[in-house]
Design a protein around this motif. Structure first.
Motif, PDB file in Angstrom:
ATOM      1  N   LYS A 190       9.858  64.877   6.122  1.00 14.85           N
ATOM      2  CA  LYS A 190       9.702  64.937   4.879  1.00 14.85           C
ATOM      3  C   LYS A 190      10.366  66.215   4.116  1.00 14.85           C
ATOM      4  O   LYS A 190      10.068  66.935   2.813  1.00 14.85           O
ATOM      5  N   ARG A 191      11.852  66.463   4.807  1.00 13.18           N
ATOM      6  CA  ARG A 191      12.386  67.333   4.101  1.00 13.18           C
ATOM      7  C   ARG A 191      13.657  66.979   3.046  1.00 13.18           C
ATOM      8  O   ARG A 191      14.103  67.366   2.410  1.00 13.18           O
ATOM      9  N   GLY A 192      13.380  65.408   2.986  1.00 17.93           N
ATOM     10  CA  GLY A 192      14.251  64.595   1.988  1.00 17.93           C
ATOM     11  C   GLY A 192      15.645  64.542   2.508  1.00 17.93           C
ATOM     12  O   GLY A 192      16.580  64.190   1.534  1.00 17.93           O
ATOM     13  N   TRP A 193      16.133  64.667   3.832  1.00 19.86           N
ATOM     14  CA  TRP A 193      17.315  64.489   4.327  1.00 19.86           C
ATOM     15  C   TRP A 193      17.722  63.184   3.863  1.00 19.86           C
ATOM     16  O   TRP A 193      16.916  62.110   4.108  1.00 19.86           O
ATOM     17  N   ILE A 194      19.052  63.071   3.494  1.00 21.16           N
ATOM     18  CA  ILE A 194      19.801  61.613   3.541  1.00 21.16           C
ATOM     19  C   ILE A 194      20.487  61.440   4.749  1.00 21.16           C
ATOM     20  O   ILE A 194      21.310  62.326   5.052  1.00 21.16           O
ATOM     21  N   ILE A 195      20.124  60.661   5.798  1.00 21.09           N
ATOM     22  CA  ILE A 195      20.682  60.533   7.133  1.00 21.09           C
ATOM     23  C   ILE A 195      21.791  59.636   7.051  1.00 21.09           C
ATOM     24  O   ILE A 195      21.754  58.637   6.908  1.00 21.09           O
ATOM     25  N   ASN A 196      22.924  60.390   7.168  1.00 25.25           N
ATOM     26  CA  ASN A 196      24.136  59.788   7.225  1.00 25.25           C
ATOM     27  C   ASN A 196      24.578  59.012   8.404  1.00 25.25           C
ATOM     28  O   ASN A 196      24.977  58.020   8.658  1.00 25.25           O
ATOM     29  N   GLU A 197      24.158  59.842   9.458  1.00 22.84           N
ATOM     30  CA  GLU A 197      24.302  59.279  10.964  1.00 22.84           C
ATOM     31  C   GLU A 197      23.614  59.904  11.883  1.00 22.84           C
ATOM     32  O   GLU A 197      23.360  61.116  11.959  1.00 22.84           O
ATOM     33  N   ALA A 198      23.062  59.260  12.794  1.00 22.82           N
ATOM     34  CA  ALA A 198      22.393  59.936  14.137  1.00 22.82           C
ATOM     35  C   ALA A 198      22.961  59.107  15.271  1.00 22.82           C
ATOM     36  O   ALA A 198      22.838  58.070  15.374  1.00 22.82           O
ATOM     37  N   ASN A 199      23.157  59.897  16.414  1.00 16.80           N
ATOM     38  CA  ASN A 199      23.830  59.371  17.649  1.00 16.80           C
ATOM     39  C   ASN A 199      23.382  60.129  18.733  1.00 16.80           C
ATOM     40  O   ASN A 199      22.842  61.174  18.992  1.00 16.80           O
ATOM     41  N   LEU A 200      23.346  59.301  19.667  1.00 18.87           N
ATOM     42  CA  LEU A 200      22.951  59.699  21.323  1.00 18.87           C
ATOM     43  C   LEU A 200      24.316  59.309  21.999  1.00 18.87           C
ATOM     44  O   LEU A 200      24.836  58.346  21.839  1.00 18.87           O
ATOM     45  N   THR A 201      24.824  60.366  22.548  1.00 16.03           N
ATOM     46  CA  THR A 201      26.132  60.102  23.317  1.00 16.03           C
ATOM     47  C   THR A 201      25.657  60.400  24.888  1.00 16.03           C
ATOM     48  O   THR A 201      25.362  61.603  25.308  1.00 16.03           O
ATOM     49  N   PHE A 202      25.948  59.404  25.691  1.00 13.89           N
ATOM     50  CA  PHE A 202      25.778  59.581  27.228  1.00 13.89           C
ATOM     51  C   PHE A 202      27.010  59.726  27.935  1.00 13.89           C
ATOM     52  O   PHE A 202      27.958  58.851  27.590  1.00 13.89           O
ATOM     53  N   TYR A 203      27.239  60.962  28.682  1.00 15.63           N
ATOM     54  CA  TYR A 203      28.263  61.090  29.298  1.00 15.63           C
ATOM     55  C   TYR A 203      28.128  60.667  30.939  1.00 15.63           C
ATOM     56  O   TYR A 203      27.220  60.689  31.394  1.00 15.63           O
ATOM     57  N   VAL A 204      29.024  59.882  31.312  1.00 22.84           N
ATOM     58  CA  VAL A 204      29.307  59.226  32.821  1.00 22.84           C
ATOM     59  C   VAL A 204      29.283  60.504  33.766  1.00 22.84           C
ATOM     60  O   VAL A 204      30.089  61.317  33.691  1.00 22.84           O
ATOM     61  N   ASP A 205      28.637  60.508  34.906  1.00 25.61           N
ATOM     62  CA  ASP A 205      28.835  61.382  35.907  1.00 25.61           C
ATOM     63  C   ASP A 205      30.138  61.085  36.720  1.00 25.61           C
ATOM     64  O   ASP A 205      29.768  60.474  37.517  1.00 25.61           O
ATOM     65  N   ARG A 206      31.206  61.500  36.208  1.00 19.97           N
ATOM     66  CA  ARG A 206      32.387  61.032  36.883  1.00 19.97           C
ATOM     67  C   ARG A 206      32.502  61.632  38.393  1.00 19.97           C
ATOM     68  O   ARG A 206      33.208  60.974  39.149  1.00 19.97           O
ATOM     69  N   GLU A 207      31.977  62.831  38.713  1.00 20.02           N
ATOM     70  CA  GLU A 207      32.002  63.225  39.955  1.00 20.02           C
ATOM     71  C   GLU A 207      31.496  62.346  40.977  1.00 20.02           C
ATOM     72  O   GLU A 207      31.774  62.006  42.165  1.00 20.02           O
TER      73      GLU A 207
END
Length: 565
Positions: free
Chosen positions: A404-421
């Motif tokens: 209820k802070r009244g934010w206008i949410i422009n974008e929300a992301n989850l970024t998952f990085y691959v365990d390349r090792e």
């Protein structure tokens, strides 16, 4: 912090709103409710914790899937999986008439001695099982060579993991277990669910085929029979039917003779009766020359039954001669209406998918209740990750402070990085092209998936706003980004429940159906996306609880918002 004049922002919003209204008028009003009066806007970026827990699936529902797996998949990280199939059969036409006359007319011969009602003595001669692969004719392939001789065209098979030329031991057995449609524990009100850990190997009878099969990408050519009345022509060199690449083997005719022997009886009056009479078949594969897992086009699989019968040649002094005919039994799990896309159940079909024990380093990270440093994702009857945004299990302290802070949410992301090792240690790993976040608490999809109108029949091009697509560098996977803008907005501004989210792989982003799943943790109900069950692939991603050296790859929720001053 950047300040934006309200009048300028309003003009930009109006233009954007007109474009958005063309695709979804309902959501314009939702966005507009957060814009009130004159003033300045401030745009900000903030990060929140995402708590992630690895979950092991001990079983997943497998009846009603769009395709079925058969064979062996050897995952270099997670280990070996094996898949077998049980399937009901159904009549394509109930109350079938075999031969030229009904059984009633044949029975009348005993009383009237009319040659036209002579018993037909229908006898099965050949039975063929057809289970197609998925694929398309390769570019440049033609039906005939330069001399006009028919040739089997090559196909690009896109549904086989592992060797596409492997030989294996293929076995078809009579199923003696009745696969009922309705669950008696629900008072026969709900569909019976069959899970991947159910073993049908002891519920078998007659062996209908036990042979060696070799996977091939070539068409099956079915030639015509030579007509003895045309001695100058050899019809046996002419192709009658072209079949796409498939498993095609002969089955034991004696088993199917019992169907013809029941002509006119109650067993053939309906498919419900028929499925109690002929309970189904079990299919298994073993002894592979090279590991191969086949994803089979089960909804086009069938059994062709050819038979002979006695018939009266009225033009030749009522001489009894042989006639021939055939009928088809369907193996399809369901049929799909071409106009509405609605699915109608035809047969109960179930996959048994058994995984060998996971390596200790993976097994000890499953169901331990710890906020994970690595997320272990495996398709089939594999593993998923449980995600909790903002707060860990049992807490809403952080979330309550931001509602209820009244934010206008422009974008929300989850970024998952691959365990390349981890993945680079196994260069033969085939990385999944897409991951998927779903509502783990109930049978519904995330709002951002539902509202992504970039839907395309090509699953790889569909729902690109929502994302989950593997980002690569030098042909190696780096990360996946998933947008949860609408989901987060509803939590912060519309008092939606902050549900548990599930993270898994998906073989088809357009398939958003969830199915039942079982896990080791008994205090919560699990569901899994159907599209995750039909892929054998796997990956390893960074979680939230990483060390200092990996903090740039840490899983977090990133929100871009606008705040009115």
């Amino acid at each position: 912090m950047k300040k934006v004049n309200f009048q300028s922002y309003k003009a930009i919003l109006l233009l954007g709103g007109i474009a958005f209204f063309a695709s979804c008028s309902d959501d314009v009003n939702t966005i507009g409710t957060d814009i009130i009066g004159d003033g300045n806007f401030e745009t900000e970026r903030v990060e929140f914790e995402v708590y992630a827990y690895n979950r092991n699936l001990t079983g997943v529902q497998t009846n009603g899937l769009p395709l079925y797996q058969l064979g062996v998949y050897n995952d270099p990280i997670y280990g070996r999986s094996e898949a077998s199939i049980v399937s009901q059969l159904s009549l394509t036409n109930t109350r079938p008439v075999f031969g030229a006359s009904t059984q009633q007319r044949e029975d009348e011969y005993a009383n009237d001695n009319d040659p036209k009602t002579t018993p037909e003595n229908e006898t099965v001669t050949k039975v063929y099982l057809n289970i197609p692969f998925f694929g398309n004719v390769a570019d440049g392939e033609t039906e005939n060579n330069d001399s006009g001789t028919p040739v089997a065209r090559k196909y690009d098979l896109d549904s086989i993991y592992g060797s596409k030329t492997a030989e294996f031991h293929f076995k078809v057995e009579e199923l003696t277990y009745y696969l009922r449609d309705l669950d008696p524990s629900s008072g026969f009100q709900e569909q019976q669910e069959y899970f991947s850990d159910k073993d049908f190997s002891s519920n078998t009878g007659m062996v209908l085929r036990d042979t060696i099969v070799k996977i091939s990408n070539l068409e099956e050519l079915i030639y015509k029979e030579d007509d003895p009345d045309t001695p100058d022509e050899d019809e046996s060199q002419e192709v009658e039917t072209r079949l796409s690449p498939r498993i095609r083997v002969e089955l034991e005719p004696a088993y199917f003779q019992q169907i013809l022997d029941k002509e006119g009886s109650s067993e053939l009056m309906s498919n419900n009766n028929f499925k109690e009479f002929i309970k189904g078949l079990r299919f298994s594969a073993s002894g592979f020359s090279d590991d191969a897992l086949m994803l089979l086009d089960w909804n086009n699989a069938n059994v062709e039954v050819e038979y002979e019968y006695d018939r009266v040649d009225t033009a030749n002094d009522n001489k009894i001669i042989k006639g021939s005919s055939s009928f088809t039994l369907s193996l399809a799990a369901f049929s799909t209406d071409a106009s509405s896309g609605a699915r109608t159940r035809r047969n109960n079909v179930a996959n048994r998918i058994i995984n060998e024990p996971y390596p200790a380093e993976i097994d000890e990270q499953l169901d331990n209740g710890a906020n994970a440093s690595r997320l272990y994702l495996k398709g089939g009857a594999g593993t998923v990750a449980e995600l909790r945004l903002f707060d860990p299990k049992g807490s809403s302290e952080v979330l309550d402070g931001y509602k209820k802070r009244g934010w206008i949410i422009n974008e929300a992301n989850l970024t998952f990085y691959v365990d390349r090792e981890k993945l680079d240690a196994y260069p033969e790993v085939r990385e999944p092209s897409r991951i998927y976040v779903y509502n783990m608490d109930n049978d519904s999809i995330i709002a951002d998936v539902e509202l992504d109108y970039t839907v395309n029949q090509d699953k790889d091009l569909s729902r690109q706003i929502y994302g989950g697509i593997l980002k690569k560098e030098d042909d190696k996977g780096i990360s996946y980004k998933i947008r949860l803008t609408e989901h987060v907005d509803r939590i912060l501004n519309k008092n939606s429940t902050n549900v548990r989210l599930g993270l898994t792989l998906t073989a088809n982003i357009n398939n958003t159906r969830n199915i039942s799943a079982r896990g080791n943790v008994q205090d919560s109900v699990l569901v899994a996306p159907e599209a995750s069950v039909i892929t054998p692939l796997s990956t390893v991603l960074y979680g939230n609880n990483v060390g200092e050296e990996d903090k740039d790859k840490r899983l977090k929720l990133e929100i871009f918002y606008t705040e009115v001053e």
